[in-house]
Design a protein around this motif. Sequence first.
Motif, PDB file in Angstrom:
ATOM      1  N   VAL A   1      17.079  -2.333  -7.280  1.00 36.85           N
ATOM      2  CA  VAL A   1      16.428  -1.062  -7.613  1.00 36.85           C
ATOM      3  C   VAL A   1      14.930  -1.219  -7.874  1.00 36.85           C
ATOM      4  CG1 VAL A   1      16.315   0.815  -9.298  1.00 36.85           C
ATOM      5  CG2 VAL A   1      18.521   0.095  -8.367  1.00 36.85           C
ATOM      6  N   PRO A   2      14.480  -2.160  -8.724  1.00 31.06           N
ATOM      7  CA  PRO A   2      13.020  -2.278  -8.921  1.00 31.06           C
ATOM      8  C   PRO A   2      12.277  -2.691  -7.654  1.00 31.06           C
ATOM      9  CG  PRO A   2      14.176  -4.076 -10.006  1.00 31.06           C
ATOM     10  CD  PRO A   2      15.214  -3.096  -9.591  1.00 31.06           C
ATOM     11  N   LEU A   3      12.931  -3.414  -6.773  1.00 28.56           N
ATOM     12  CA  LEU A   3      12.300  -3.762  -5.498  1.00 28.56           C
ATOM     13  C   LEU A   3      12.107  -2.519  -4.644  1.00 28.56           C
ATOM     14  CD1 LEU A   3      14.295  -7.018  -4.734  1.00 28.56           C
ATOM     15  CD2 LEU A   3      11.816  -6.892  -5.037  1.00 28.56           C
ATOM     16  N   HIS A   4      13.108  -1.652  -4.612  1.00 24.13           N
ATOM     17  CA  HIS A   4      12.998  -0.416  -3.832  1.00 24.13           C
ATOM     18  C   HIS A   4      11.856   0.449  -4.357  1.00 24.13           C
ATOM     19  CE1 HIS A   4      14.749   2.517  -1.006  1.00 24.13           C
ATOM     20  NE2 HIS A   4      14.351   3.428  -1.884  1.00 24.13           N
ATOM     21  N   GLU A   5      11.743   0.546  -5.666  1.00 20.23           N
ATOM     22  CA  GLU A   5      10.665   1.341  -6.257  1.00 20.23           C
ATOM     23  C   GLU A   5       9.301   0.742  -5.929  1.00 20.23           C
ATOM     24  OE1 GLU A   5      11.893   1.191 -10.304  1.00 20.23           O
ATOM     25  OE2 GLU A   5      13.236   2.943 -10.148  1.00 20.23           O
ATOM     26  N   ALA A   6       9.210  -0.578  -5.943  1.00 24.24           N
ATOM     27  CA  ALA A   6       7.935  -1.239  -5.617  1.00 24.24           C
ATOM     28  C   ALA A   6       7.564  -1.029  -4.153  1.00 24.24           C
ATOM     29  CB  ALA A   6       8.018  -2.724  -5.938  1.00 24.24           C
ATOM     30  N   LEU A   7       8.557  -1.033  -3.269  1.00 21.38           N
ATOM     31  CA  LEU A   7       8.267  -0.807  -1.853  1.00 21.38           C
ATOM     32  C   LEU A   7       7.766   0.615  -1.621  1.00 21.38           C
ATOM     33  CD1 LEU A   7      11.218  -2.638  -0.058  1.00 21.38           C
ATOM     34  CD2 LEU A   7       8.902  -3.465  -0.514  1.00 21.38           C
ATOM     35  N   SER A   8       8.255   1.562  -2.385  1.00 16.96           N
ATOM     36  CA  SER A   8       7.748   2.934  -2.291  1.00 16.96           C
ATOM     37  C   SER A   8       6.276   2.991  -2.693  1.00 16.96           C
ATOM     38  CB  SER A   8       8.582   3.854  -3.174  1.00 16.96           C
ATOM     39  OG  SER A   8       8.092   5.179  -3.127  1.00 16.96           O
ATOM     40  N   ARG A   9       5.921   2.283  -3.745  1.00 19.02           N
ATOM     41  CA  ARG A   9       4.509   2.247  -4.171  1.00 19.02           C
ATOM     42  C   ARG A   9       3.651   1.534  -3.121  1.00 19.02           C
ATOM     43  NH1 ARG A   9       7.196   1.016  -9.065  1.00 19.02           N
ATOM     44  NH2 ARG A   9       6.726  -1.215  -8.841  1.00 19.02           N
ATOM     45  N   LEU A  10       4.207   0.492  -2.519  1.00 17.75           N
ATOM     46  CA  LEU A  10       3.463  -0.227  -1.475  1.00 17.75           C
ATOM     47  C   LEU A  10       3.186   0.693  -0.293  1.00 17.75           C
ATOM     48  CD1 LEU A  10       2.301  -2.853  -0.308  1.00 17.75           C
ATOM     49  CD2 LEU A  10       4.606  -3.382   0.544  1.00 17.75           C
ATOM     50  N   GLU A  11       4.158   1.498   0.098  1.00 10.53           N
ATOM     51  CA  GLU A  11       3.956   2.434   1.200  1.00 10.53           C
ATOM     52  C   GLU A  11       2.802   3.388   0.890  1.00 10.53           C
ATOM     53  OE1 GLU A  11       6.914   5.151   3.774  1.00 10.53           O
ATOM     54  OE2 GLU A  11       6.504   5.946   1.774  1.00 10.53           O
ATOM     55  N   THR A  12       2.777   3.901  -0.322  1.00 16.29           N
ATOM     56  CA  THR A  12       1.697   4.818  -0.711  1.00 16.29           C
ATOM     57  C   THR A  12       0.333   4.138  -0.596  1.00 16.29           C
ATOM     58  OG1 THR A  12       3.166   6.036  -2.207  1.00 16.29           O
ATOM     59  CG2 THR A  12       0.791   6.236  -2.588  1.00 16.29           C
ATOM     60  N   ALA A  13       0.251   2.902  -1.082  1.00 20.94           N
ATOM     61  CA  ALA A  13      -1.026   2.185  -1.042  1.00 20.94           C
ATOM     62  C   ALA A  13      -1.455   1.891   0.394  1.00 20.94           C
ATOM     63  CB  ALA A  13      -0.905   0.885  -1.832  1.00 20.94           C
ATOM     64  N   ARG A  14      -0.509   1.560   1.252  1.00 23.32           N
ATOM     65  CA  ARG A  14      -0.849   1.185   2.619  1.00 23.32           C
ATOM     66  C   ARG A  14      -1.244   2.393   3.470  1.00 23.32           C
ATOM     67  NH1 ARG A  14       0.056  -3.384   4.959  1.00 23.32           N
ATOM     68  NH2 ARG A  14       0.865  -2.461   6.883  1.00 23.32           N
ATOM     69  N   ASN A  15      -0.941   3.581   3.009  1.00 22.26           N
ATOM     70  CA  ASN A  15      -1.272   4.784   3.765  1.00 22.26           C
ATOM     71  C   ASN A  15      -2.516   5.496   3.250  1.00 22.26           C
ATOM     72  OD1 ASN A  15       0.869   5.629   5.960  1.00 22.26           O
ATOM     73  ND2 ASN A  15       1.972   4.576   4.338  1.00 22.26           N
ATOM     74  N   ALA A  16      -3.245   4.870   2.346  1.00 26.32           N
ATOM     75  CA  ALA A  16      -4.487   5.463   1.846  1.00 26.32           C
ATOM     76  C   ALA A  16      -5.588   5.301   2.892  1.00 26.32           C
ATOM     77  CB  ALA A  16      -4.892   4.793   0.537  1.00 26.32           C
ATOM     78  N   GLY A  17      -6.278   6.398   3.221  1.00 22.69           N
ATOM     79  CA  GLY A  17      -7.422   6.353   4.133  1.00 22.69           C
ATOM     80  C   GLY A  17      -7.104   5.876   5.524  1.00 22.69           C
ATOM     81  N   PRO A  18      -6.158   6.496   6.234  1.00 24.61           N
ATOM     82  CA  PRO A  18      -5.831   6.040   7.588  1.00 24.61           C
ATOM     83  C   PRO A  18      -6.941   6.346   8.583  1.00 24.61           C
ATOM     84  CG  PRO A  18      -4.694   8.090   7.133  1.00 24.61           C
ATOM     85  CD  PRO A  18      -5.371   7.683   5.847  1.00 24.61           C
ATOM     86  N   SER A  19      -6.864   5.725   9.742  1.00 24.61           N
ATOM     87  CA  SER A  19      -7.784   6.004  10.848  1.00 24.61           C
ATOM     88  C   SER A  19      -7.740   7.488  11.195  1.00 24.61           C
ATOM     89  CB  SER A  19      -7.388   5.175  12.070  1.00 24.61           C
ATOM     90  OG  SER A  19      -7.954   5.690  13.260  1.00 24.61           O
ATOM     91  N   PRO A  20      -8.875   8.072  11.618  1.00 25.00           N
ATOM     92  CA  PRO A  20      -8.855   9.481  12.039  1.00 25.00           C
ATOM     93  C   PRO A  20      -7.813   9.769  13.126  1.00 25.00           C
ATOM     94  CG  PRO A  20     -11.107   8.724  11.803  1.00 25.00           C
ATOM     95  CD  PRO A  20     -10.231   7.521  11.630  1.00 25.00           C
ATOM     96  N   LEU A  21      -7.505   8.795  13.964  1.00 22.06           N
ATOM     97  CA  LEU A  21      -6.494   8.999  14.995  1.00 22.06           C
ATOM     98  C   LEU A  21      -5.103   9.206  14.404  1.00 22.06           C
ATOM     99  CD1 LEU A  21      -7.519   6.346  17.676  1.00 22.06           C
ATOM    100  CD2 LEU A  21      -7.692   8.834  17.888  1.00 22.06           C
ATOM    101  N   MET A  22      -4.904   8.776  13.156  1.00 21.39           N
ATOM    102  CA  MET A  22      -3.589   8.858  12.524  1.00 21.39           C
ATOM    103  C   MET A  22      -3.553   9.868  11.383  1.00 21.39           C
ATOM    104  SD  MET A  22      -2.130   6.517  14.345  1.00 21.39           S
ATOM    105  CE  MET A  22      -0.603   6.241  13.483  1.00 21.39           C
ATOM    106  N   ALA A  23      -4.666  10.563  11.148  1.00 22.71           N
ATOM    107  CA  ALA A  23      -4.783  11.385   9.950  1.00 22.71           C
ATOM    108  C   ALA A  23      -3.864  12.600   9.957  1.00 22.71           C
ATOM    109  CB  ALA A  23      -6.236  11.829   9.770  1.00 22.71           C
ATOM    110  N   GLU A  24      -3.374  13.031  11.101  1.00 19.84           N
ATOM    111  CA  GLU A  24      -2.514  14.216  11.152  1.00 19.84           C
ATOM    112  C   GLU A  24      -1.104  13.946  10.632  1.00 19.84           C
ATOM    113  OE1 GLU A  24      -0.499  15.105  15.207  1.00 19.84           O
ATOM    114  OE2 GLU A  24      -2.453  14.248  15.719  1.00 19.84           O
TER     115      GLU A  24
END
Length: 435
Positions: free
Chosen positions: A247-270
């Motif tokens: 369970v704590p690993l799953h929660e951490a992976l959710s936070r990682l996804e959020t961090a990795r999606n900050a400020g995407p390329s304009p081609l992916m912004a939609e």
Amino acid sequence: MIGAGVDLGRGAVVLSDQEAAVLACVDEAAVGRMLLELIAVPSVTGSAAESEIQHLLAGWLERLGLDIDLWSMDLPALLADPAFPGMEVPRTEAWGLVGLSEGGGDGPTLVLQGHVDVAPPGDLAAWDGDPFVPRVTGDVVHGRGTCDMKAGIVAHLAALAAVRAAGVRLRGRVAVHFVVGEEDGGIGAFGTLKRGYRGDACVITEPTGGTLITANAGALTFRLSVPGRAAHASSRDAGVSAIDAYVPLHEALSRLETARNAGPSPLMAEYPIPYALSVGTLRSGDWASSVPDLLVAEGRLGVRLGEEPGEARAEFERCVAEVCAGHPWLREHPAKVSWPGGQFASGRLPEGHPLRDEVRDACADANGWATRPRERGAPYGSDLRLYAGAGIPTLQYGPGDVRVAHSPRESVSLREVVEVARTLVLTVLRTTGVK
């Protein structure tokens, strides 16, 4: 000689007499016939029918006057290659297929690429009939593989047939690459490139919904093995549930996804989540009255544009290690990460490369549109990244909507297939040149 101009709001669009003649040879009835025949071959990834359709298409390309290379790939050698992109289904054979138009001139080589394999149909009860018996309702063809991507293959064939029917000779060459195994990693494209086939540019007719895709995110398949300690469920305090430890690993992976999606390329912004991190399967326990001693989670880690797959793996592994270091059980019994299955890097057409505008102009000019298709990226992996990684400028433009691919709703409009075929006609003539 120059044909009549048409005002499409971008200035006078002028087709040469040769261009107009080839466009007039696009056979719309043949487009429908070819698509229906290809859908009827159940070429699921890794199945015998995947090889069957390659042999069928080899005959079609030969009848179009192309020089054919149809070969059985050396699977052990490909799997042993350090750059092998991964594979998710068992496979006893894989056939490569390349068709080359006659050359001899000094023009460039344009690669037209498409994959012949399709995703499994899934729950047959969800389909309105047999997924491999195509149904036609008005202009729309329904069935597995219609848009992903047999319609794109037909568009390639229709364009080449029109060039041949018009008797036009190209200054450069067209290289048709029909590949297997795209759905489970890209072994077909990988093997074709390892055989030495190259080109000056490449168009892949994946379904793009009327847009031009010049970049793909990557996707890495991960496996996370989380240990526990077995015990009788009546004394669960004597054990450690692998489910609770996960369970704590799953929660951490959710936070990682959020961090990795900050400020995407304009081609992916939609996209709401351009680089998704998703757990697709969870397996744990073998008896209802036991504390489970192992949980295995498998999923997909999105790779950002321009990011090396090794960097994405390392960030994922650091996230898991940090959770384990702070957990009373996992500190001494850490979860293990492995990377089976498909390993898709990201890829993109180099910024400013002329192929983008050549295809956009060809699309508008061939189909009488006042505007050219817009450019964007895609949040999924494809063979684009293998061709781009081999130094071949590559983009995707093809018939159909990827949102219905891999579903019982899969379908494609024949009108779209014809429009893409017409676009490819002008792309071929203008990029390879005419004698």
